[in-house]
Design a protein around this motif. Structure first.
Motif, PDB file in Angstrom:
ATOM      1  N   ALA A 212       0.805  -1.225   0.000  1.00 53.48           N
ATOM      2  CA  ALA A 212       0.000   0.000   0.000  1.00 53.48           C
ATOM      3  C   ALA A 212       0.837   1.275   0.000  1.00 53.48           C
ATOM      4  O   ALA A 212       0.279   2.380  -0.023  1.00 53.48           O
ATOM      5  N   GLU A 213       2.172   1.159   0.023  1.00 51.79           N
ATOM      6  CA  GLU A 213       3.019   2.352   0.054  1.00 51.79           C
ATOM      7  C   GLU A 213       2.749   3.257  -1.151  1.00 51.79           C
ATOM      8  O   GLU A 213       2.598   2.782  -2.277  1.00 51.79           O
ATOM      9  N   VAL A 214       2.683   4.549  -0.902  1.00 50.75           N
ATOM     10  CA  VAL A 214       2.396   5.544  -1.949  1.00 50.75           C
ATOM     11  C   VAL A 214       3.586   6.482  -2.087  1.00 50.75           C
ATOM     12  O   VAL A 214       4.060   7.047  -1.098  1.00 50.75           O
ATOM     13  N   GLN A 231      -3.026  13.319   6.826  1.00 52.31           N
ATOM     14  CA  GLN A 231      -2.176  12.203   7.204  1.00 52.31           C
ATOM     15  C   GLN A 231      -1.294  11.807   6.022  1.00 52.31           C
ATOM     16  O   GLN A 231      -1.788  11.665   4.893  1.00 52.31           O
ATOM     17  N   PRO A 233       0.716   9.201   3.749  1.00 52.43           N
ATOM     18  CA  PRO A 233       0.642   7.755   3.514  1.00 52.43           C
ATOM     19  C   PRO A 233       1.779   7.055   4.246  1.00 52.43           C
ATOM     20  O   PRO A 233       2.949   7.424   4.086  1.00 52.43           O
ATOM     21  N   TRP A 323       6.132  11.584   0.307  1.00 53.76           N
ATOM     22  CA  TRP A 323       4.957  12.455   0.344  1.00 53.76           C
ATOM     23  C   TRP A 323       5.162  13.771  -0.407  1.00 53.76           C
ATOM     24  O   TRP A 323       4.254  14.241  -1.100  1.00 53.76           O
ATOM     25  N   THR A 350       4.754   7.151  10.191  1.00 57.75           N
ATOM     26  CA  THR A 350       3.558   7.944   9.931  1.00 57.75           C
ATOM     27  C   THR A 350       3.842   9.430  10.124  1.00 57.75           C
ATOM     28  O   THR A 350       4.822   9.811  10.756  1.00 57.75           O
TER      29      THR A 350
END
Length: 428
Positions: A212-214, A231, A233, A323, A350
């Protein structure tokens, strides 16, 4: 042979008043850090190897062809890559008083990474040498440590990285806790912790988090699209293994300790015998082996081997560069390690946006890395610069005049080491 009070303190791992006095006397004095430079001059390969060791597959850090399509026009290094390079032109001390000041400080104590503050001003490119100067920034004493149960000293060391023209690239203010080993073992604060055992179902959740890493990459993270409370990713790391430790060393080196195999180890034992402690079979091995040797860790009152603090700092920067995308800039990051990351642990990195001012001003982010026991072993803050639909591309930060002057002094030193490394790079 007569055993002195200092010798006894070293054997028992006690912190003395004389040690503290000498540590404070070192503040502000540039000191040459011994040890073979791991990455003499940044290259495409060594930059890629460092990112590999951090588990970061961002093509900006691996591919010159991809980098050429970005505003940076080339492959650039991950933010914390600088721990692996830097030509130090500080002359070695020759006067007896100065040599005595820096010799044998806090012998026999445990030295634990506690955190770091990075500030970045410009990227690192392949083929461009980096110069560095190291000195003590601060010394703090605690008579009763929550970790060790005894006396401890927090030392903060600054590394100033500049290019060959003296322009600051970054500063790294890295802190370590010197703790009395006998008190650490007696305190037994972490003795209740058991190494994690994983089920197939639990591991499936970890694998899903990796999937699921973006990473934004070429898709700009516009300043206008960011709001307080957003938030980031998350980025998954772990479960930590010996391979992860090995791969970090492949990119980072040995942190200036000159640890090496076979004859290199023999030479180091002659030069630094106190750096080696016999294992249960009588083989002298480096004290750093508590990062991979379960028996050594247990002997020091720690339930299992654990990572390096530099790894978690790199992991948090991975979260942030994912990010902000290729067009953003990580301007500042400060993280503190508040617990061990043992072999078998995972950490979910996070972040949350906490403040936003005008375009071309830094966006503030709170960051953390949390393990499977729901312990945030790493916490901190970051400041990032984002491109704006109104004002355009990010303008890189400008260091203050004192930092620029110090950078100029570093670059103007006539040690000849920069030219030597450039000639080596070009095969002359």
């Amino acid at each position: 042979m007569t055993t002195t009070e200092d010798d006894t303190a070293a054997v028992e791992g006690r912190i003395t008043d004389e040690d503290i006095e000498r540590a404070r006397a070192q503040i502000g004095i540039p000191v040459y850090k011994s040890g073979e430079l791991w990455n003499r001059v940044p290259s495409q390969d060594v930059i890629s190897h460092f990112a590999f060791g951090c588990g970061d597959d961002n093509p900006l850090f691996h591919s010159p062809a991809y980098g050429a399509t970005t505003r940076w026009h080339d492959q650039i290094a991950p933010p914390t890559f600088l721990i692996s390079t830097g030509i130090d032109q500080t002359p070695k001390f020759t006067d007896p008083e100065r040599k005595k000041l820096f010799k044998g400080l806090f012998r026999g104590t445990g030295k634990y990474y506690s955190g770091v503050k990075w500030t970045w001003y410009k990227p690192v490119y392949p083929g461009r040498p980096v110069l560095v100067e190291h000195y003590t920034l601060d010394v703090e004493v605690k008579e009763s440590s929550s970790f060790a149960g005894g006396r401890s000293v927090k030392e903060t060391f600054r590394s100033l990285y500049v290019d060959i023209d003296g322009n600051p690239i970054a500063t790294r203010d890295e802190s370590y806790i010197n703790a009395e080993r006998h008190a650490s073992k007696k305190a037994g604060k972490y003795s209740h912790i058991q190494r994690q055992t994983w089920t197939e179902e639990a591991l499936a959740e970890v694998e899903a988090a990796y999937e699921a890493e973006v990473r934004r990459g070429a898709d700009p993270q516009w300043w206008e699209d960011v709001e307080v409370g957003d938030q980031l990713p998350p980025v998954m790391k772990g479960p930590l293994t010996v391979v992860d430790i090995i791969c970090m060393h492949m990119g980072w080196g040995w942190g200036g300790y000159s640890v090496g195999p076979l004859k290199y180890a023999h030479k180091m034992r002659k030069r630094m015998p106190a750096f080696f402690v016999p294992d249960e079979y009588g083989v002298p091995d480096v004290v750093q082996r508590l990062h991979w040797d379960p028996e050594r860790a247990k002997a020091l009152g720690i339930p299992a081997p654990y990572d390096y603090g530099q790894m978690r700092a790199a992991w948090i920067s991975h979260l942030l560069t994912n990010w902000i995308g290729d067009d953003g800039w990580l301007a500042e990051m400060e993280v503190q390690t508040r617990g061990f990351n043992y072999h078998g642990d995972i950490h979910l990195c996070t972040g949350t946006v906490t403040a936003k001012a005008g375009p071309q001003e830094a966006v503030s982010v709170d960051v953390a890395a949390t393990n499977q026991r729901d312990e945030a072993t790493t916490k901190g803050t970051a400041k990032v610069l984002l491109p704006s639909k109104q004002t355009g591309a990010v303008a890189l930060p400008v260091p203050d005049v004192e930092l620029r002057r110090r950078g100029a002094r570093i670059a103007s030193a006539r040690g000849g080491k920069v030219g030597e490394e450039l000639r080596r790079l070009h095969g002359e």
